[in-house]
Design a protein around this motif. Structure first.
Motif, mmCIF file in Angstrom:
data_model
loop_
_atom_site.group_PDB
_atom_site.id
_atom_site.type_symbol
_atom_site.label_atom_id
_atom_site.label_comp_id
_atom_site.label_asym_id
_atom_site.label_seq_id
_atom_site.Cartn_x
_atom_site.Cartn_y
_atom_site.Cartn_z
ATOM 1 N N ARG A 87 0.845 -1.189 0.000
ATOM 2 C CA ARG A 87 0.000 0.000 0.000
ATOM 3 C C ARG A 87 0.882 1.241 0.000
ATOM 4 N NH1 ARG A 87 -3.798 -0.544 4.957
ATOM 5 N NH2 ARG A 87 -1.791 0.023 5.790
ATOM 6 N N LYS A 88 0.306 2.371 -0.492
ATOM 7 C CA LYS A 88 1.060 3.630 -0.541
ATOM 8 C C LYS A 88 1.627 3.989 0.819
ATOM 9 C CE LYS A 88 -1.424 6.158 -4.103
ATOM 10 N NZ LYS A 88 -2.373 7.223 -4.306
ATOM 11 N N SER A 89 0.804 3.842 1.873
ATOM 12 C CA SER A 89 1.260 4.267 3.202
ATOM 13 C C SER A 89 2.390 3.374 3.708
ATOM 14 C CB SER A 89 0.102 4.290 4.194
ATOM 15 O OG SER A 89 -0.433 3.005 4.329
ATOM 16 N N ASP A 90 2.359 2.058 3.347
ATOM 17 C CA ASP A 90 3.444 1.161 3.755
ATOM 18 C C ASP A 90 4.753 1.596 3.106
ATOM 19 O OD1 ASP A 90 1.650 -0.294 5.190
ATOM 20 O OD2 ASP A 90 1.419 -1.869 3.684
ATOM 21 N N THR A 91 4.672 1.900 1.811
ATOM 22 C CA THR A 91 5.870 2.326 1.087
ATOM 23 C C THR A 91 6.392 3.637 1.663
ATOM 24 O OG1 THR A 91 4.831 1.353 -0.854
ATOM 25 C CG2 THR A 91 6.759 2.696 -1.246
ATOM 26 N N SER A 92 5.491 4.570 1.963
ATOM 27 C CA SER A 92 5.912 5.852 2.541
ATOM 28 C C SER A 92 6.573 5.642 3.889
ATOM 29 C CB SER A 92 4.705 6.778 2.729
ATOM 30 O OG SER A 92 4.116 7.058 1.502
ATOM 31 N N HIS A 93 5.982 4.778 4.717
ATOM 32 C CA HIS A 93 6.571 4.515 6.036
ATOM 33 C C HIS A 93 7.953 3.885 5.912
ATOM 34 C CE1 HIS A 93 2.471 4.813 8.035
ATOM 35 N NE2 HIS A 93 3.236 5.728 8.574
ATOM 36 N N GLU A 94 8.057 2.918 5.012
ATOM 37 C CA GLU A 94 9.348 2.251 4.823
ATOM 38 C C GLU A 94 10.406 3.272 4.398
ATOM 39 O OE1 GLU A 94 9.426 -0.755 1.776
ATOM 40 O OE2 GLU A 94 11.543 -1.154 2.111
ATOM 41 N N MET A 95 10.012 4.125 3.453
ATOM 42 C CA MET A 95 10.971 5.120 2.960
ATOM 43 C C MET A 95 11.366 6.088 4.081
ATOM 44 S SD MET A 95 10.645 7.711 -0.269
ATOM 45 C CE MET A 95 10.836 6.504 -1.561
ATOM 46 N N LEU A 96 10.390 6.554 4.820
ATOM 47 C CA LEU A 96 10.690 7.497 5.902
ATOM 48 C C LEU A 96 11.582 6.851 6.969
ATOM 49 C CD1 LEU A 96 10.217 10.370 6.847
ATOM 50 C CD2 LEU A 96 8.161 9.599 8.020
ATOM 51 N N ASP A 97 11.321 5.591 7.268
ATOM 52 C CA ASP A 97 12.163 4.873 8.246
ATOM 53 C C ASP A 97 13.625 4.842 7.781
ATOM 54 O OD1 ASP A 97 10.154 4.363 9.980
ATOM 55 O OD2 ASP A 97 9.848 2.282 9.372
ATOM 56 N N ILE A 98 13.810 4.536 6.502
ATOM 57 C CA ILE A 98 15.183 4.474 5.976
ATOM 58 C C ILE A 98 15.833 5.855 6.053
ATOM 59 C CG2 ILE A 98 16.585 4.073 3.905
ATOM 60 C CD1 ILE A 98 14.469 1.943 3.084
ATOM 61 N N ILE A 99 15.100 6.879 5.633
ATOM 62 C CA ILE A 99 15.669 8.234 5.618
ATOM 63 C C ILE A 99 16.016 8.676 7.045
ATOM 64 C CG2 ILE A 99 15.257 10.657 5.026
ATOM 65 C CD1 ILE A 99 13.303 9.569 2.827
ATOM 66 N N MET A 100 15.137 8.380 7.990
ATOM 67 C CA MET A 100 15.407 8.762 9.382
ATOM 68 C C MET A 100 16.585 7.980 9.949
ATOM 69 S SD MET A 100 11.605 9.367 10.896
ATOM 70 C CE MET A 100 12.088 10.034 12.489
ATOM 71 N N SER A 101 16.733 6.732 9.527
ATOM 72 C CA SER A 101 17.780 5.892 10.106
ATOM 73 C C SER A 101 19.190 6.310 9.661
ATOM 74 C CB SER A 101 17.548 4.417 9.769
ATOM 75 O OG SER A 101 17.834 4.196 8.407
ATOM 76 N N VAL A 102 19.301 7.016 8.536
ATOM 77 C CA VAL A 102 20.640 7.425 8.073
ATOM 78 C C VAL A 102 21.117 8.706 8.750
ATOM 79 C CG1 VAL A 102 20.502 6.250 5.845
ATOM 80 C CG2 VAL A 102 19.776 8.636 6.020
ATOM 81 N N GLY A 103 20.228 9.371 9.451
ATOM 82 C CA GLY A 103 20.639 10.532 10.243
ATOM 83 C C GLY A 103 20.970 11.757 9.415
ATOM 84 N N GLU A 104 21.884 12.566 9.963
ATOM 85 C CA GLU A 104 22.145 13.892 9.396
ATOM 86 C C GLU A 104 22.848 13.854 8.043
ATOM 87 O OE1 GLU A 104 24.156 16.227 12.310
ATOM 88 O OE2 GLU A 104 22.461 16.130 13.695
ATOM 89 N N ASP A 105 23.474 12.727 7.693
ATOM 90 C CA ASP A 105 24.162 12.634 6.398
ATOM 91 C C ASP A 105 23.175 12.570 5.236
ATOM 92 O OD1 ASP A 105 26.547 12.630 7.705
ATOM 93 O OD2 ASP A 105 26.782 10.449 7.664
ATOM 94 N N GLY A 106 21.954 12.178 5.501
ATOM 95 C CA GLY A 106 20.996 12.026 4.425
ATOM 96 C C GLY A 106 21.361 10.845 3.534
ATOM 97 N N ILE A 107 20.611 10.676 2.468
ATOM 98 C CA ILE A 107 20.852 9.545 1.566
ATOM 99 C C ILE A 107 20.539 9.978 0.137
ATOM 100 C CG2 ILE A 107 18.515 8.624 1.975
ATOM 101 C CD1 ILE A 107 19.748 5.809 1.649
ATOM 102 N N LEU A 108 21.377 9.534 -0.799
ATOM 103 C CA LEU A 108 21.114 9.842 -2.209
ATOM 104 C C LEU A 108 19.867 9.097 -2.657
ATOM 105 C CD1 LEU A 108 24.680 9.572 -3.758
ATOM 106 C CD2 LEU A 108 23.338 11.662 -3.487
ATOM 107 N N GLN A 109 19.106 9.720 -3.526
ATOM 108 C CA GLN A 109 17.876 9.068 -4.001
ATOM 109 C C GLN A 109 18.161 7.689 -4.582
ATOM 110 O OE1 GLN A 109 14.750 12.583 -5.088
ATOM 111 N NE2 GLN A 109 15.717 11.531 -6.758
ATOM 112 N N SER A 110 19.228 7.580 -5.362
ATOM 113 C CA SER A 110 19.520 6.291 -6.011
ATOM 114 C C SER A 110 19.789 5.193 -4.968
ATOM 115 C CB SER A 110 20.703 6.422 -6.960
ATOM 116 O OG SER A 110 21.799 6.986 -6.290
ATOM 117 N N GLU A 111 20.473 5.554 -3.876
ATOM 118 C CA GLU A 111 20.718 4.567 -2.809
ATOM 119 C C GLU A 111 19.409 4.185 -2.130
ATOM 120 O OE1 GLU A 111 23.562 6.319 -0.122
ATOM 121 O OE2 GLU A 111 24.998 6.624 -1.722
#
Ligand code: SF4
Length: 118
Positions: A3-27
């Motif tokens: 579902r859209k919300s599952d994908t959004s949550h997964e993405m947000l979790d990954i982005i939050m987990s990388v911290g202040e360095d952020g993450i490249l879109q391709s990664e």
């Protein structure tokens, strides 16, 4: 298909987990097993909600975006000094009570101090 919300949550979790360095879109797409079209749709949703921000970056000769979470993960240290932990009124404090978090000067002050530090 997730579902859209599952994908959004997964993405947000990954982005939050990388911290202040952020993450490249391709990664990010790789970590999610998503193609760029699907990833872009999800990231735009998160951006519109104000949960992430993107900064343009030149990577290996191509312009892309680095993605950062606007919200930070809470740490134990950040709540160690919460006034409720040592409050004599805690037992009577509730949302509907005469003593409540939204009327509490100590809690408001603590939150404002926390905001100032971040
Ligand atoms: S919100 Fe205020 S009154 Fe309620 S428990 Fe916390 S410090 Fe005490």
């Amino acid at each position: 298909m997730p579902r859209k919300s599952d994908t959004s949550h997964e993405m947000l979790d990954i982005i939050m987990s990388v911290g202040e360095d952020g993450i490249l879109q391709s990664e990010l797409w790789k970590k999610m097993n998503a193609d760029s079209r699907e990833g872009s749709r999800t990231i735009i949703r998160l951006e519109k909600k104000g949960l992430i921000e993107r900064k343009k970056e030149l990577h290996e000769g191509r312009w892309t975006y680095r993605v950062f979470a606007k919200r930070k993960l809470s740490t134990i240290e950040s709540i160690l000094n919460i006034p409720c932990a040592a409050c004599d009124l805690e037992i009577r404090c509730s949302e509907a009570g005469s003593v409540s978090p939204d009327k509490c000067h100590e809690l408001t002050q603590w939150i404002l101090d926390l905001e100032r530090k971040n």
